[in-house]
Design an enzyme around this catalytic site. Structure first.
Site, short mmCIF file in Angstrom:
data_model
loop_
_atom_site.label_atom_id
_atom_site.label_comp_id
_atom_site.label_asym_id
_atom_site.label_seq_id
_atom_site.Cartn_x
_atom_site.Cartn_y
_atom_site.Cartn_z
N CYS A 2 1.38 -8.15 13.51
CA CYS A 2 0.45 -7.88 14.61
C CYS A 2 0.75 -6.50 15.19
O CYS A 2 1.82 -5.94 14.97
CB CYS A 2 0.60 -8.93 15.69
SG CYS A 2 0.41 -10.60 15.08
N LYS A 616 -5.40 0.72 -6.00
CA LYS A 616 -4.60 -0.34 -5.40
C LYS A 616 -5.03 -1.72 -5.88
O LYS A 616 -4.23 -2.61 -6.09
CB LYS A 616 -4.72 -0.24 -3.87
CG LYS A 616 -3.90 -1.25 -3.10
CD LYS A 616 -2.43 -0.88 -3.09
CE LYS A 616 -1.56 -1.99 -2.56
NZ LYS A 616 -0.18 -1.88 -3.02
C1 F6R Z 1 2.30 -2.23 -9.37
C2 F6R Z 1 1.13 -2.87 -8.83
C3 F6R Z 1 0.26 -3.64 -9.74
C4 F6R Z 1 -0.24 -4.93 -9.07
C5 F6R Z 1 -1.28 -5.61 -9.95
C6 F6R Z 1 -1.72 -6.94 -9.37
O1 F6R Z 1 3.04 -1.55 -8.41
O2 F6R Z 1 0.86 -2.76 -7.67
O3 F6R Z 1 0.91 -3.93 -10.93
O4 F6R Z 1 0.86 -5.77 -8.85
O5 F6R Z 1 -2.39 -4.77 -10.10
O6 F6R Z 1 -2.27 -6.78 -8.12
P1 F6R Z 1 -2.48 -8.01 -7.16
O7 F6R Z 1 -1.16 -8.51 -6.78
O8 F6R Z 1 -3.26 -7.46 -5.99
O9 F6R Z 1 -3.26 -9.02 -7.92
#
Ligand code: F6R
Length: 621
Positions: A2, A616
């Protein structure tokens, strides 16, 4: 995670408070609210969703009148508190959004963090006649202050503070003391911003940096009384503490990064908090895990035939650590697959299986598809995610949230350690329900997990400089090999992934026992080998692999448990992490490897927050 802001001074404050909240948006939130003292009452507006929703709610509530008072008729309010909430206790609703008031609506508080003993305190307060209007742990604080209030807000806050357990920071105001805010800090950050005839208090400096650069840092266990004329810090008993003010020299950009040069570095240093937020209220008992917020039937957890984990990238590595814990502690067979493989291999999913999709964003297309496929086969689907309202939360039968706060750096760091912590919780809960571990062992592990946040901070403080020095000597290397066994293996995979994605240096991670089946041919004096050699029943085996590596002239960088001289004797460089239960070592062992990758990339002048070719969240198939 928060965000809190408070203001007391001579300016209309509502817009100042909301501007402060805007600067804390990066922490992630699902609702927000603001309370100000107007003519004879506390005027409060709360809204689910983002700050635009809060502004809209303020307009509906009575407009701004252009003067910063919430209601049109009110004179300009010059004292107030505001909050962005990331739900932990209680659903995402307007009632659960902060600020929270007492029975007489004379005291309002905003809180970040978690009150661990909220259930006992709520019972006591209800028995005394207090009535609650939310499901939150935070509301306890306004009622506790009410219980202690005579005519001195600071004294009442001290009284309440003495009864609270947990890690939190809060700010309180009282209708009858319209020039005073009182704030308290237990672990969670709290900073005072000093202006002229006005002062601020917040959970992070960016909240007031546009207004002042003069700050007073409030330390753990301290209480601060803030008026337009100044701020007085005391200890929990009211003894005055003198504190020099500091000058913040960061620019706006650095401020967003909390003074760190990059988001990645900041997020590496937020890991103790992220893990604490993820575990604390779920481990508030001494000997059991509370996953009551997760919609999974105990009977199903007790009888499920098999668990299947699907995930991508870093989340997959967290799943690998989880598999070791679940199989060892709960004795349930666990399968694990990369989501993009699982979804195309015509997998067998059965009604009595639990499929766990791990995805920090909750939006990764392959993981979502794998979860859906498993659901169609009749399996129950649990999502482990960091993002409220994400697609994974809508698709799954049940959700276990990590509470790492928003992660801005593309390379996952704090979300990884939070996912591992969440997997430990699940593994322990399964063990408890299935009776596969003696209660004393469960209690021992709970105590050890609770100790992880402080060990994370200890590790980072100890290994930071050493990792930077190793990075300086190895920044030009063309290839790194990572070797580990058992729980050390996923940490090697994750360490190598960090290095590849942010420094663009090729790296491979191998099960150390596989060396002799081919990869040993890669080794020569120019190949640094990173070995995870923390204490475990397989340490001897790892050490004999290290000897093999050394025999080929390779430079060994080892991660070892403090006091493990045997490792230091055979490695060229050793990064020591504090001792904890050996099954929990991964959460500490990854930290030096995150830092090593980070410093190698920085030595090479690379943008670690936004590596080339990477986004990301991967939402396209
Ligand atoms: C590495 C990284 C990626 C994510 C992958 C899965 O640093 O960030 O390998 O872990 O793209 O992403 P999520 O967890 O959002 O499904």
């Amino acid at each position: 995670m928060c965000g809190i802001v408070g203001y007391v001074g001579d300016r209309p404050c509502r817009d100042l408070l909301i501007a402060g909240l805007e600067k804390l948006e990066y922490r992630g939130y699902d609702s927000a609210g603001v309370s100000v003292i107007t003519d004879g009452e506390i005027d409060s507006v709360r809204a689910v969703g983002n700050l635009a929703n809060l502004r809209e709610a303020i307009d509906e509530h009575g407009g701004d009148g252009g003067d910063g008072g919430v209601a049109v008729a009110a004179p300009p309010a010059t004292i107030g508190v505001a909050h962005t909430r990331w739900a932990t206790h209680g659903r995402v609703t307007e009632e659960n959004a902060h600020p929270h008031g007492d029975c007489a609506d004379k005291i309002h508080i905003v809180l970040t963090g978690i009150v661990e003993n909220h259930a006992e305190l709520r019972k006591e307060l209800e028995a005394e006649g207090h009535t609650f209007s939310s499901e939150t742990d935070a509301e306890i604080v306004s009622h506790l202050i009410e219980r202690h209030y005579k005519d001195d807000l600071a004294a009442a806050v001290r009284g309440a503070f003495a009864e609270l357990r947990g890690h939190y920071a809060f700010v309180a105001m009282h209708l009858d003391q319209r020039d005073t805010l009182v704030a308290a800090r237990k672990e969670c950050p709290l900073i005072v911003g000093l202006g002229s005839d006005e002062n601020f208090v917040a959970s992070a400096i960016p909240a007031f940096l546009a207004e002042t650069r003069r700050v007073l840092m409030v330390e753990n266990g301290e209480i601060v009384t803030i008026t337009p004329d100044g701020a007085e810090i005391t200890d929990a008993d009211g003894n005055p503490i003198s504190r020099e003010e500091d000058e913040v020299t960061w620019d706006e950009d650095a401020a967003e990064k909390g003074g760190y040069p990059t988001f990645m570095k900041k997020e590496i240093h937020e890991q103790a908090d992220a893990v604490a937020e993820t575990i604390t209220d779920r481990l508030s008992g001494l000997d059991s895990v509370d996953l009551s917020g997760v919609d999974l039937d105990d009977e199903f957890l007790r009888t499920a035939d098999r668990l299947m984990i699907v995930a991508c990238g870093t989340s997959y590595h967290a799943g690998l650590v989880g598999r070791y814990a679940i199989e060892q502690w709960a004795r349930v067979p666990v399968g694990i697959d990369i989501a993009s493989e699982y979804r195309y291999r015509d997998p067998v999913s059965r009604p009595n299986d639990l499929v766990i999709g791990i995805t920090q964003s909750g939006e990764t297309a392959d993981t979502l598809a794998a979860m859906r496929l498993a659901g169609e086969g009749g399996s129950k689907v649990l999502a482990i995610t960091n993002i409220m309202g994400s697609q994974a939360t809508r698709d799954a039968d049940a959700v276990l949230f990590t509470r790492a706060g928003l992660e801005i750096g593309v390379a996952a760091t704090k979300t990884f350690t939070s996912q591992v912590a969440a997997m430990y919780l699940l593994a322990l809960r399964l063990a408890e329900l299935r009776g596969t571990m003696p209660p004393e062992r469960i209690a021992e592990l709970i105590a050890a997990i609770k100790g992880l946040p402080s060990k994370i901070d200890e590790t980072l403080a100890k290994v930071d400089k050493r990792a930077a020095a190793i990075a300086r000597t190895h920044k030009d290397q063309r290839f790194f090999l990572y070797l580990g066994r058992h729980i050390g293996l996923p940490i090697c995979l994750e360490g190598a992934l960090k290095l590849k994605e942010i420094s663009y240096i090729p790296a491979d991670a191998y099960a150390a026992g596989e060396m002799k089946h081919g990869p040993i041919a890669l080794l020569d004096e120019d190949t640094p080998v990173v070995c995870v050699a923390t204490d475990s029943p397989v340490l001897d085996k790892v050490l004999s692999n290290v000897e093999e590596v050394r025999a080929r002239g390779a430079d060994v960088i080892a991660v070892a448990t403090e006091g493990s001289d045997r490792v230091a004797e055979v490695a060229d460089q050793t990064l020591f992490v504090p001792r904890t239960d050996w099954m929990l070592q991964p959460i500490l062992a990854i930290l030096p490897l995150q830092l090593l990758a980070y410093y190698i990339a920085r030595e090479n002048g690379l943008n670690v927050d936004q590596p080339r070719n990477l986004a990301k969240t991967v939402t396209v198939e």
